[in-house]
Structure formats: structure tokens, C-alpha cells
Design a protein around this motif. Structure first.
Motif, PDB file in Angstrom:
ATOM      1  N   THR A   1       4.316   7.990  -9.791  1.00 32.04           N
ATOM      2  CA  THR A   1       5.626   7.792 -10.430  1.00 32.04           C
ATOM      3  C   THR A   1       6.265   6.502  -9.923  1.00 32.04           C
ATOM      4  N   LEU A   2       6.238   6.318  -8.605  1.00 29.85           N
ATOM      5  CA  LEU A   2       6.858   5.139  -7.989  1.00 29.85           C
ATOM      6  C   LEU A   2       6.123   3.852  -8.340  1.00 29.85           C
ATOM      7  N   CYS A   3       4.814   3.906  -8.265  1.00 35.36           N
ATOM      8  CA  CYS A   3       4.015   2.691  -8.528  1.00 35.36           C
ATOM      9  C   CYS A   3       4.170   2.273  -9.988  1.00 35.36           C
TER      10      CYS A   3
ATOM     11  N   LEU B   1       0.858  -1.190   0.000  1.00 37.11           N
ATOM     12  CA  LEU B   1       0.000   0.000   0.000  1.00 37.11           C
ATOM     13  C   LEU B   1       0.896   1.243   0.000  1.00 37.11           C
ATOM     14  N   VAL B   2       0.733   2.072  -1.011  1.00 35.06           N
ATOM     15  CA  VAL B   2       1.568   3.268  -1.145  1.00 35.06           C
ATOM     16  C   VAL B   2       0.675   4.502  -1.014  1.00 35.06           C
TER      17      VAL B   2
ATOM     18  N   ASN C   1      -2.196   2.227  -4.803  1.00 36.11           N
ATOM     19  CA  ASN C   1      -1.858   3.645  -4.678  1.00 36.11           C
ATOM     20  C   ASN C   1      -3.106   4.327  -4.133  1.00 36.11           C
ATOM     21  N   ILE C   2      -3.030   4.808  -2.896  1.00 35.36           N
ATOM     22  CA  ILE C   2      -4.266   5.255  -2.240  1.00 35.36           C
ATOM     23  C   ILE C   2      -4.030   6.519  -1.429  1.00 35.36           C
ATOM     24  N   ASP C   3      -5.069   7.359  -1.317  1.00 33.17           N
ATOM     25  CA  ASP C   3      -4.886   8.598  -0.559  1.00 33.17           C
ATOM     26  C   ASP C   3      -4.789   8.280   0.948  1.00 33.17           C
ATOM     27  N   VAL C   4      -4.430   9.302   1.705  1.00 34.08           N
ATOM     28  CA  VAL C   4      -4.097   9.089   3.117  1.00 34.08           C
ATOM     29  C   VAL C   4      -5.319   8.617   3.913  1.00 34.08           C
TER      30      VAL C   4
END
Ligand SMILES: Nc1ncnc2c1ncn2[C@@H]1O[C@H](COP(=O)(O)OP(=O)(O)OP(=O)(O)O)[C@@H](O)[C@H]1O
Length: 198
Positions: A21-23, A10-11, A102-105
């Protein structure tokens, strides 16, 4: 594929921190890692395929699934529902697939809460917060990206300041440096987790 070793990476992090960019780079480097597909009530855009880009649901179907507690997390954004179905995550992990989310906080917080009652998810999930070095670094990236107007960027920076206080809640923090440094850090977290989860 070995389901005992499959992990959910989970990023999260503020807008503009570099999650996408990372994912994208991680998936480009390791094509076996698959993206978690989100369910939504928004209409498909041209070329988008159901079950591939999103699961496109009707409002009724989405609300029924909320009532059935079928989501790990869901949110209403600009009048449209978005959410991650438990079934989507659980069945693919059971099938031995490594998943990247890729998910928001806020969404990440729902996942953390879900792990409190779900030891299997807790065992497989590793959460990473992409932490900007400063608000000015973040501001520079958002202005350089040139995808939002000034007001939107200023709004995002205010939210980002609050979100950065959540960083300690995550298993790992990547203090954002160069693209290569950030990628090396994410790669290490992924491989360490694969070792731990075996
Ligand atoms: N380590 C880095 N150094 C410099 N620039 C970076 C770095 N990582 C990402 N960027 C750039 O910063 C901008 C924001 O990155 P990205 O779009 O990946 O962020 P994000 O967290 O996914 O944002 P959002 O949540 O808004 O989708 C992009 O223009 C990207 O090219």
C-alpha cells in the motif's frame, strides 16, 4: 538526474503490515522513483513482460548467477527462485535513479549484510520497517484483505511475531497508524535520506 543523490529505499515488515500500500502510493506520488525488478525462475503470467515485471531466468541461468555471487539476496519460494541482482541495483543507482524495494524481512537482512562490505550501497540505502501496533491489528488487516485463507493467515501471524523482533535492526521504524500517517512518515524518511545522501 544526479547519481550522487540517488537512494535505495528499502521497505520491509511482516505480511499485511502495509508495505505494498505504501510503496504503491509513494510511486504514484513520485513517478521518478522506480521499483527494483526482481529476477525469478517462475513462468511469466499472462501480460507480464520480461525486464518490466520481472527478469525471467532459466533455472540454469539463475544458479549460474548464484555461483557468480551476482545477487544481493535470493530465496527459494514454493520451488521457484527469486532474487535481486546486484547489477540491477548498482547500475540504476549509478544512472541517478531512486529505487524502491518492497522486500520480506529475511531479504532485508541480506541487504543489511551486503552493506557491511559495500560502503557505496551503505551510503545510498535506507531501510524502513513497517511495524504493526499489535498482532491483532495485523490480523484484522489480513482478514480484511481477504486474500488468504484462515490457516495461511494464522501461519503468517506466527512468522510476523518473530519478524517484529527484527525491527530494531532497521534504520527507521514506522509504527503503523492510518494510511496517511504511514505515508507521511515514509515520505519524510525518503526526503531526509535524499538530503543526507547528497
Ligand atoms: N495504515 C493502514 N491502515 C489500515 N489498513 C491498512 C493500512 N495499510 C494497509 N492497510 C490494508 O492492510 C492490508 C495489507 O496491506 P498490504 O497488502 O499493503 O500489506 P503488505 O505488507 O504488502 O503484505 P504482503 O507482504 O502480504 O504483500 C491491505 O488490505 C491494505 O489495504
Amino acid at each position: 538526474m544526479d547519481s550522487a543523490k540517488s537512494v535505495l529505499l528499502l521497505v520491509s515488515g511482516p505480511a499485511g503490515s502495509g508495505k505494498t500500500t505504501l510503496c504503491d502510493r509513494l510511486r504514484g506520488t513520485y513517478p521518478d522513483i522506480q521499483r527494483v525488478i526482481t529476477a525469478t525462475t517462475r513462468s511469466p503470467r499472462t501480460g507480464e513482460v520480461d525486464g518490466q515485471d520481472y527478469f525471467f531466468l532459466t533455472d540454469k541461468s539463475f544458479k549460474d548467477k548464484i555461483a557468480q555471487e551476482a545477487f544481493y539476496e535470493h530465496a527459494l519460494v514454493h520451488g521457484k527462485h527469486y532474487g535481486v541482482l546486484k547489477e540491477e541495483i548498482d547500475s540504476r543507482l549509478d544512472a541517478g535513479v531512486d529505487l524502491l524495494l518492497n522486500i520480506d524481512v529475511q531479504g532485508a537482512e541480506s541487504f543489511r549484510n551486503a552493506t557491511k562490505h559495500n560502503p557505496e550501497l551503505a551510503r545510498r540505502m535506507v531501510s524502513v520497517f513497517i511495524l504493526p501496533q499489535s498482532i491483532s491489528q495485523l490480523s484484522e488487516r489480513l482478514f480484511d484483505r481477504d486474500s488468504d485463507d484462515k490457516e495461511e493467515i494464522e501461519r503468517r501471524l506466527i512468522v510476523a511475531e518473530k519478524e517484529m523482533r527484527e525491527a530494531d535492526q532497521f534504520d527507521h521504524r514506522i509504527l503503523s497508524g492510518t494510511r496517511d500517517e504511514d505515508f507521511a512518515a515514509l515520505q519524510k524518511i525518503y526526503f531526509d535520506k535524499k538530503g543526507l545522501a547528497s
